[in-house]
Design a protein around this motif. Structure first.
Motif, PDB file in Angstrom:
ATOM      1  N   TYR A  25       5.313  -4.291  -4.816  1.00 14.52           N
ATOM      2  CA  TYR A  25       3.613  -4.964  -4.971  1.00 14.52           C
ATOM      3  C   TYR A  25       3.051  -4.322  -4.153  1.00 14.52           C
ATOM      4  N   PHE A  26       4.132  -4.376  -2.524  1.00 19.59           N
ATOM      5  CA  PHE A  26       3.127  -4.026  -1.289  1.00 19.59           C
ATOM      6  C   PHE A  26       2.129  -2.283  -1.941  1.00 19.59           C
ATOM      7  N   LYS A  27       3.310  -2.136  -2.023  1.00 17.83           N
ATOM      8  CA  LYS A  27       3.026  -0.135  -2.633  1.00 17.83           C
ATOM      9  C   LYS A  27       1.624  -0.427  -3.038  1.00 17.83           C
ATOM     10  N   ALA A  35      -4.627   2.717   2.375  1.00 15.66           N
ATOM     11  CA  ALA A  35      -3.636   3.051   2.189  1.00 15.66           C
ATOM     12  C   ALA A  35      -2.920   3.890   1.980  1.00 15.66           C
ATOM     13  N   LEU A  36      -1.849   4.305   2.820  1.00 13.96           N
ATOM     14  CA  LEU A  36      -0.618   5.274   2.564  1.00 13.96           C
ATOM     15  C   LEU A  36       0.526   4.610   3.049  1.00 13.96           C
ATOM     16  N   SER A  37       1.706   4.393   2.612  1.00 12.37           N
ATOM     17  CA  SER A  37       2.243   3.787   2.656  1.00 12.37           C
ATOM     18  C   SER A  37       3.906   4.336   3.114  1.00 12.37           C
ATOM     19  N   ILE A  38       4.265   4.516   4.059  1.00 16.49           N
ATOM     20  CA  ILE A  38       6.104   4.663   4.249  1.00 16.49           C
ATOM     21  C   ILE A  38       6.947   3.798   3.152  1.00 16.49           C
ATOM     22  N   MET A  39       7.754   3.781   2.853  1.00 13.76           N
ATOM     23  CA  MET A  39       8.980   2.447   2.001  1.00 13.76           C
ATOM     24  C   MET A  39      10.634   3.033   3.162  1.00 13.76           C
TER      25      MET A  39
END
Length: 129
Positions: A25-27, A35-39
Motif C-alpha cells: 500500500y505504502f509503495k 516519491a521513491l520508496s526504500i523498504m
C-alpha cells in the motif's frame, strides 16, 4: 483542503513495515505521489538502510515489528540525523502508542488503517517543495 496528489518527485522515503499488504500500500501510494520508496522489514534493517542512504527525506515507521521495534529504531535514526522527520504508524492507537511514539522522537502519528488523504497531508506538510 489537501488534494489526493502531492508532488514528491525527488523525495526518498524509507518505509519500515513488516506487513506485506501495508508495505505494498505504502509503495503504491508513494509511487503515485512521485516519491521513491526504500523498504525495510524491521528496525535493524531500517537503521542499516538509513545509514547507507543519505538521500532519505522522511521515514514512515511501523511501531510493532520483530527483532527491533519502531520505538528503538526511531531513537537510533534520530541520533544519526535528527532533522529527518519520522512518521509513526500503528494500529494500536488505544494503547497509548501515539504518545509513546512522540517520546521516542517521532514527529507525527498515523493510525492504521491509513487513509490516502491523511498520508498525503502529512507527507506534504514535511516534504512540500
Amino acid at each position: 483542503m489537501t488534494s489526493m496528489n502531492a508532488d514528491l518527485s525527488g523525495k526518498t522515503i524509507l518505509v519500515v513495515e513488516d506487513n506485506e499488504v501495508s508495505a505494498s500500500y505504502f509503495k503504491a501510494a508513494l509511487r503515485k505521489q512521485g516519491a521513491l520508496s526504500i523498504m525495510a522489514r524491521n528496525g535493524e534493517e531500517a537503521i542499516q538502510l538509513f545509514r547507507e542512504n543519505k538521500q532519505i527525506d522522511l521515514v514512515l515507521m511501523d511501531l510493532n515489528m520483530p527483532e527491533m521495534n519502531g520505538f528503538e529504531a526511531t531513537k537510533m535514526i534520530k541520533s544519526i540525523r535528527p532533522e529527518v522527520p519520522v512518521i509513526a504508524q500503528s494500529a494500536y492507537i488505544l494503547s497509548g502508542e501515539d504518545s509513546r511514539s512522540k517520546e521516542a522522537g517521532c514527529d507525527e502519528f498515523l493510525a492504521k488503517p491509513i487513509r490516502l488523504t491523511a498520508l498525503v497531508e502529512v507527507l506534504e506538510r514535511y516534504l512540500a517543495k
